[in-house]
Design a protein around this motif. Structure first.
Motif, mmCIF file in Angstrom:
data_model
loop_
_atom_site.group_PDB
_atom_site.id
_atom_site.type_symbol
_atom_site.label_atom_id
_atom_site.label_comp_id
_atom_site.label_asym_id
_atom_site.label_seq_id
_atom_site.Cartn_x
_atom_site.Cartn_y
_atom_site.Cartn_z
ATOM 1 N N SER A 44 0.940 -1.191 0.016
ATOM 2 C CA SER A 44 -0.003 -0.102 0.012
ATOM 3 C C SER A 44 0.814 1.311 0.071
ATOM 4 C CB SER A 44 -0.847 -0.099 1.160
ATOM 5 O OG SER A 44 -1.866 -1.051 1.249
ATOM 6 N N PHE A 109 -3.012 0.696 -4.103
ATOM 7 C CA PHE A 109 -2.821 -0.663 -3.310
ATOM 8 C C PHE A 109 -2.577 -2.040 -4.470
ATOM 9 C CE2 PHE A 109 -5.847 1.877 -1.388
ATOM 10 C CZ PHE A 109 -5.568 2.117 -0.094
ATOM 11 N N GLU A 191 -7.533 -2.003 6.835
ATOM 12 C CA GLU A 191 -6.605 -1.116 6.319
ATOM 13 C C GLU A 191 -7.589 0.283 6.213
ATOM 14 O OE1 GLU A 191 -3.261 -0.991 3.148
ATOM 15 O OE2 GLU A 191 -4.910 -1.940 2.706
ATOM 16 N N TRP A 213 -2.586 -0.528 9.235
ATOM 17 C CA TRP A 213 -2.958 -1.687 8.780
ATOM 18 C C TRP A 213 -2.882 -2.786 9.936
ATOM 19 C CZ3 TRP A 213 -2.912 -4.627 4.170
ATOM 20 C CH2 TRP A 213 -2.901 -6.010 4.176
#
Length: 279
Positions: A44, A109, A191, A213
């Motif tokens: 990410s 992502f 997330e 996360w």
């Protein structure tokens, strides 16, 4: 993709910008790692495209990609993705061209290492969702969160895995009744990236740019906010379910910043980031 450490939370402002090399997708743009899986390279990231950035195809990457444009505008395969537009590019989909004429910043992502392959890939199409002009879903989906007045804009729902990406808005002056409330956890990864506003919880107050996360099974909450917030949230690894604690935990708008961070991030956050004054 799921073997990442618990990050809760870090302000992206403290992370350094790095230049993307020629082997990976988006060469010559800049990125910030928010989190990364050491096994498969899933990550990410924030990507900053300089004005005039251009990539000519055809080419494809093995990774599936989701992105949300925070600022500027991206052109991909003839479609325009301006600010507050979401895109999903299936793995191995052909990328005929991509550019950022005036520059852009995109929350991105990738579900594996984004290695570039020259030539055509599959004919799968890019999904585009104009979140700015999508109405909010204001229906209550969990009575224990009623005090937050949460509304949602769905961006993606995988019908097979149940994985989900959406925008979540919390109303101003939202506080747990009696300054306490139960904690929740989920059987899947949660997330989150804070787009605007602020949200306070046990680890402190998240400001724009805050990221976490959270692996499965981590208790969290309760949360509150003075002036509301908008977040992009992903549930990764399966379908989202709220599992609630029996007892209550305290809530405090003045909760200090107490992050849970891996070693490299802990060093960067040793001096907490401070939001600039508004007056």
């Amino acid at each position: 993709m799921l073997n990442r450490p618990h990050i809760e939370f870090i302000q992206a402002q403290v992370l350094p910008w790095k230049r993307i090399g020629p082997r990976l997708a988006r060469p010559d743009a800049e990125f910030k790692f928010l989190s990364r899986d050491p096994d498969d390279g899933a990550c990410s990231i924030l990507i900053r495209y300089p004005p005039g950035w251009h990539r000519a195809g055809p080419e494809h990457i093995e990774a599936a990609e989701e992105f949300y444009v925070l600022d500027g505008m991206i052109e991909l395969n003839g479609d325009t993705f301006s600010h507050d537009v979401y895109g999903h590019v299936p793995a191995r989909a052909t990328r005929w061209s991509m550019s950022a004429p005036q520059g852009a910043v995109a929350l991105t992502f990738l579900d594996r290492e984004p290695v570039v392959h020259a030539g055509e890939g599959s004919a799968l199409r890019v999904t585009r969702v104009d979140a700015l002009h999508t109405p909010w879903d204001m229906t209550l989906n969990d009575p224990r969160l009623a005090h937050l007045g949460i509304s949602r804009k769905d961006l993606r729902l995988d019908p097979e895995t149940g994985e989900r990406t959406f925008l979540s808005m919390v109303l101003p002056h939202s506080e747990p009744p009696g300054s306490k409330g139960p904690q929740e956890h989920h059987p899947v990864v949660e997330e989150c990236y804070m787009i605007n506003g602020q949200l306070t919880g046990p680890h402190g107050t998240m400001a724009p740019g805050a990221y976490f996360w959270r692996p499965p099974g981590i208790p969290h909450g309760p949360f509150g906010t003075r002036w509301g917030c908008v977040m992009l949230i992903r549930f990764v690894g399966g379908r989202h379910v709220n599992v609630w604690s029996e007892g209550d935990a305290p809530f405090d708008f003045n909760a200090p910043y107490k992050p849970v961070l891996p070693g490299d991030m802990a060093e960067l956050a040793r001096v907490p980031w401070q939001a600039p004054p508004i007056y």
